[in-house]
Design a protein around this motif. Sequence first.
Motif, PDB file in Angstrom:
ATOM      1  N   PRO A   1     -14.017  -0.292   5.192  1.00 49.44           N
ATOM      2  CA  PRO A   1     -14.779  -1.526   5.431  1.00 49.44           C
ATOM      3  C   PRO A   1     -14.150  -2.737   4.748  1.00 49.44           C
ATOM      4  CG  PRO A   1     -15.842  -0.248   3.721  1.00 49.44           C
ATOM      5  CD  PRO A   1     -14.692   0.581   4.212  1.00 49.44           C
ATOM      6  N   TYR A   2     -13.077  -2.497   3.992  1.00 50.33           N
ATOM      7  CA  TYR A   2     -12.426  -3.565   3.219  1.00 50.33           C
ATOM      8  C   TYR A   2     -10.957  -3.685   3.597  1.00 50.33           C
ATOM      9  CZ  TYR A   2     -16.595  -2.770   0.363  1.00 50.33           C
ATOM     10  OH  TYR A   2     -17.887  -2.611  -0.062  1.00 50.33           O
ATOM     11  N   ILE A   3     -10.697  -3.854   4.883  1.00 48.53           N
ATOM     12  CA  ILE A   3      -9.308  -3.816   5.333  1.00 48.53           C
ATOM     13  C   ILE A   3      -8.489  -4.977   4.761  1.00 48.53           C
ATOM     14  CG2 ILE A   3      -9.844  -5.015   7.496  1.00 48.53           C
ATOM     15  CD1 ILE A   3      -7.096  -2.336   6.803  1.00 48.53           C
ATOM     16  N   LYS A   4      -9.069  -6.170   4.645  1.00 52.43           N
ATOM     17  CA  LYS A   4      -8.306  -7.294   4.096  1.00 52.43           C
ATOM     18  C   LYS A   4      -7.895  -7.009   2.654  1.00 52.43           C
ATOM     19  CE  LYS A   4      -9.556 -11.434   5.204  1.00 52.43           C
ATOM     20  NZ  LYS A   4     -10.275 -12.758   5.282  1.00 52.43           N
ATOM     21  N   GLU A   5      -8.813  -6.469   1.874  1.00 51.79           N
ATOM     22  CA  GLU A   5      -8.504  -6.133   0.486  1.00 51.79           C
ATOM     23  C   GLU A   5      -7.493  -4.994   0.412  1.00 51.79           C
ATOM     24  OE1 GLU A   5     -12.241  -8.379   0.638  1.00 51.79           O
ATOM     25  OE2 GLU A   5     -11.546  -6.586   1.693  1.00 51.79           O
ATOM     26  N   GLU A   6      -7.592  -4.042   1.326  1.00 46.65           N
ATOM     27  CA  GLU A   6      -6.634  -2.922   1.350  1.00 46.65           C
ATOM     28  C   GLU A   6      -5.229  -3.436   1.649  1.00 46.65           C
ATOM     29  OE1 GLU A   6      -7.129   0.361   0.824  1.00 46.65           O
ATOM     30  OE2 GLU A   6      -9.190   0.884   1.391  1.00 46.65           O
ATOM     31  N   ILE A   7      -5.119  -4.383   2.574  1.00 42.45           N
ATOM     32  CA  ILE A   7      -3.806  -4.948   2.916  1.00 42.45           C
ATOM     33  C   ILE A   7      -3.213  -5.657   1.700  1.00 42.45           C
ATOM     34  CG2 ILE A   7      -2.672  -6.740   4.289  1.00 42.45           C
ATOM     35  CD1 ILE A   7      -4.530  -5.921   6.624  1.00 42.45           C
ATOM     36  N   TRP A   8      -4.052  -6.417   0.988  1.00 40.42           N
ATOM     37  CA  TRP A   8      -3.556  -7.094  -0.211  1.00 40.42           C
ATOM     38  C   TRP A   8      -3.237  -6.103  -1.329  1.00 40.42           C
ATOM     39  CZ3 TRP A   8      -2.498 -12.012  -2.206  1.00 40.42           C
ATOM     40  CH2 TRP A   8      -2.465 -13.027  -1.246  1.00 40.42           C
ATOM     41  N   SER A   9      -3.972  -5.012  -1.378  1.00 40.48           N
ATOM     42  CA  SER A   9      -3.682  -3.992  -2.389  1.00 40.48           C
ATOM     43  C   SER A   9      -2.319  -3.351  -2.147  1.00 40.48           C
ATOM     44  CB  SER A   9      -4.768  -2.914  -2.377  1.00 40.48           C
ATOM     45  OG  SER A   9      -4.525  -1.935  -3.359  1.00 40.48           O
ATOM     46  N   LYS A  10      -2.008  -3.104  -0.868  1.00 39.15           N
ATOM     47  CA  LYS A  10      -0.667  -2.583  -0.557  1.00 39.15           C
ATOM     48  C   LYS A  10       0.393  -3.631  -0.860  1.00 39.15           C
ATOM     49  CE  LYS A  10       2.551  -1.022   2.870  1.00 39.15           C
ATOM     50  NZ  LYS A  10       2.959  -1.016   4.278  1.00 39.15           N
TER      51      LYS A  10
END
Length: 319
Positions: free
Chosen positions: A176-185
């Motif tokens: 549910p947090y794809i934007k945050e996941e992208i920034w985490s990568k």
Amino acid sequence: MQIKSVAVLGAGAVGSYVIWGLSSRKNIRLAVIAEGPRAERLKQQGITINGTTYRPQVWTPQEANGVDLLVVALKYGALPGALDSIAAAVGPNTTVMSLMNGVDSEEIIAAKIGAEHVLPSLIKVASHKEADGYHFNPETTIGIIYGELAAPLKSERVQAVEALLAGTGIHSRVTPYIKEEIWSKFRLNVCNNLPQAILGAGVGCYQSSAHMKTISDGLCHELEAIAVAKGIDLSKVDASSRHGSLVPPATRYSTLQDLDAGRHTEIDMFSGALMRMGQELGIPTPYNEYTYHMIKALEEKNDGLFDYAAKASDLTCAK
């Protein structure tokens, strides 16, 4: 909604993971998008992955038009020149997943084809190329992470992708947090990918050297300050997402692999992007600026700029 056709644009280290997994699906049409000599080479030689040669279909962008799922797995520098090909392949009902590094490929693609086609996603795979093709460890690979930016999070296309990937060997999860996941990568790439490329050593250097850890931490602090300013709440992402696939300490990530092979890197997408964002937001990025210019200089070295042995007649002033 059911995915019956998949096209992969960019059959390199990332695209090979998708091809490897989806080749087990007998009820779909799987193809690589290519043209010219590269298309002929793929038709004749196939793609060798973990010692096995796969032979997906090879389509031009026009032949791919209307494909159900388009997976974009290009190097960042190739994206601007591929936008017309992406547009040619996308039909009214095509879903596009970008597995490229960085934090802006979805925006660039959406500006060309419309945001309604783009399902945000990322991939974590430690894949590398050897003389006999691409290699990765299927068991330790984290795989593909994807999700909608807004409700409904379990959209029809998310469910269709889940059904497509189920049982293929491809590791995946919906977030549910794809934007945050992208920034985490992105954070993982900037902190782990870049310093080792300058040093020319395996990823174990961050545990072996306090100096390397200090550099990595400096890069991360700058990135996190920019993320906060942009409203990206990385605390929403599990702590485990800060870690990549389990790899041996000798592992050389993509930027160092590029330098080893004499290729230009994706540094513009990493520190280059952070420098631009930092300038826009008034946030200093000295660690990223140094890293950017050092890797650019290493690219110039690979290009022969500093081959002074070939310029023995030239004189310079040493100060």
